[in-house]
Design a protein around this motif. Sequence first.
Motif, short mmCIF file in Angstrom:
data_model
loop_
_atom_site.label_atom_id
_atom_site.label_comp_id
_atom_site.label_asym_id
_atom_site.label_seq_id
_atom_site.Cartn_x
_atom_site.Cartn_y
_atom_site.Cartn_z
N ALA A 21 -8.37 -9.68 6.36
CA ALA A 21 -7.29 -10.13 5.49
C ALA A 21 -6.02 -10.55 6.26
O ALA A 21 -5.27 -11.41 5.80
N GLY A 22 -5.80 -9.96 7.45
CA GLY A 22 -4.61 -10.30 8.24
C GLY A 22 -4.60 -11.75 8.70
O GLY A 22 -3.54 -12.28 9.04
N VAL A 23 -5.75 -12.40 8.68
CA VAL A 23 -5.81 -13.81 9.07
C VAL A 23 -5.11 -14.68 8.02
O VAL A 23 -4.59 -15.74 8.32
N ARG A 65 -3.67 -3.30 3.77
CA ARG A 65 -3.04 -2.13 4.41
C ARG A 65 -1.72 -2.37 5.11
O ARG A 65 -1.14 -1.43 5.62
N SER A 66 -1.22 -3.60 5.17
CA SER A 66 0.10 -3.82 5.78
C SER A 66 1.19 -3.29 4.85
O SER A 66 0.93 -2.95 3.69
N GLU A 67 2.42 -3.32 5.38
CA GLU A 67 3.57 -2.84 4.59
C GLU A 67 3.68 -3.53 3.23
O GLU A 67 3.99 -2.93 2.22
N LYS A 68 3.43 -4.86 3.24
CA LYS A 68 3.53 -5.61 1.98
C LYS A 68 2.16 -5.80 1.34
O LYS A 68 1.98 -6.66 0.48
N GLY A 69 1.18 -5.02 1.78
CA GLY A 69 -0.19 -5.17 1.28
C GLY A 69 -0.36 -4.63 -0.13
O GLY A 69 0.54 -4.03 -0.71
N SER A 112 -1.44 -4.12 13.98
CA SER A 112 -1.43 -2.65 14.14
C SER A 112 -2.63 -2.21 14.98
O SER A 112 -3.58 -2.97 15.16
N GLU A 113 -2.57 -0.98 15.43
CA GLU A 113 -3.61 -0.43 16.28
C GLU A 113 -4.94 -0.30 15.53
O GLU A 113 -4.94 -0.05 14.33
#
Length: 253
Positions: free
Chosen positions: A24-26, A36-40, A228-229
């Motif tokens: 999803a980060g793409v 899972r990101s801050e704005k996810g 993120s890690e």
Amino acid sequence: MNKDTEKLKELIDGARRIVFFGGAGVSTESGIPDFRSEKGLYEAKQEYGRSPEEMISHSFFAREPDVFFRYYKENLIYQDARPNAAHIGLAGIGCAGKDIKIVTQNIDGLHQLAGSEAVYELHGSVLRNYCLKCGRRYDLDYILDPANCAKEGSGTAWVPWCVACGGMVRPDVVLYEEGLDGGTVTAATDAIVRADLLIVGGTSLVVYPAAGFLNYFHGESLVLINMSETSVDSRADLVIRRPIGEVFSELGY
Ligand code: CNA
């Protein structure tokens, strides 16, 4: 060019078979939130009082299709989203004559829109839908049209119905609790087994079985591009912790 991007370019130029494994980060730089990101979606207002996993699970879909479709249409459909520099750069690597295959957990169709040809969608696509009763196929516009969701006596406003047989139309998306498509899994794992360069990007690597696909890689170089890690950072030859679109626009394919 940044040092790590330079190193990545060297690896791409020297590779014979490349696989990009993404999540999803793409697509966050295209305006589609990840989980899972801050704005996810996990942090988004919990008007439904349930996690995204529960809302898009098979059992919830079967139990409360109307609420499922409302959540799905409000949170997982981004009709105006366009490919960003990461999608475009990955397609550009293919155009430059490189053998590159995309294995994605995303359901947004943006890799194909950018021009990538070999794309294995592990979790299906919001662009495809089918009738549970007769199998007739429908596009995204069909299921979003309120005229196709009203059914006398059904009491629902969000569920799309088949024009041919009146059955319920569902997205061709793998819901939680459902298995992945066998043919897609075989094609994706074959590509990973044969790759000499694996680039992993924009994924937290916590959703299984997809995340386990990385274990099929025995090639030369593993690169991770993630904000993120992740659990496989220690195995990687190169870890880049910057927005993936930024990295691909620097690469210049
Ligand atoms: P995730 O668990 O939300 O993880 C996303 C990861 O990407 C996180 O580790 C972030 O740090 C990282 N990230 C976010 N933005 C960027 C960026 N610009 N550059 C680099 N890294 C970034 O998502 P996963 O894909 O790992 O989880 C799998 C689920 C999410 C799959 O089942 C997908 O179908 C589902 N999903 C897909 C979409 C989509 O199709 N665009 C959107 C939301 C969720």
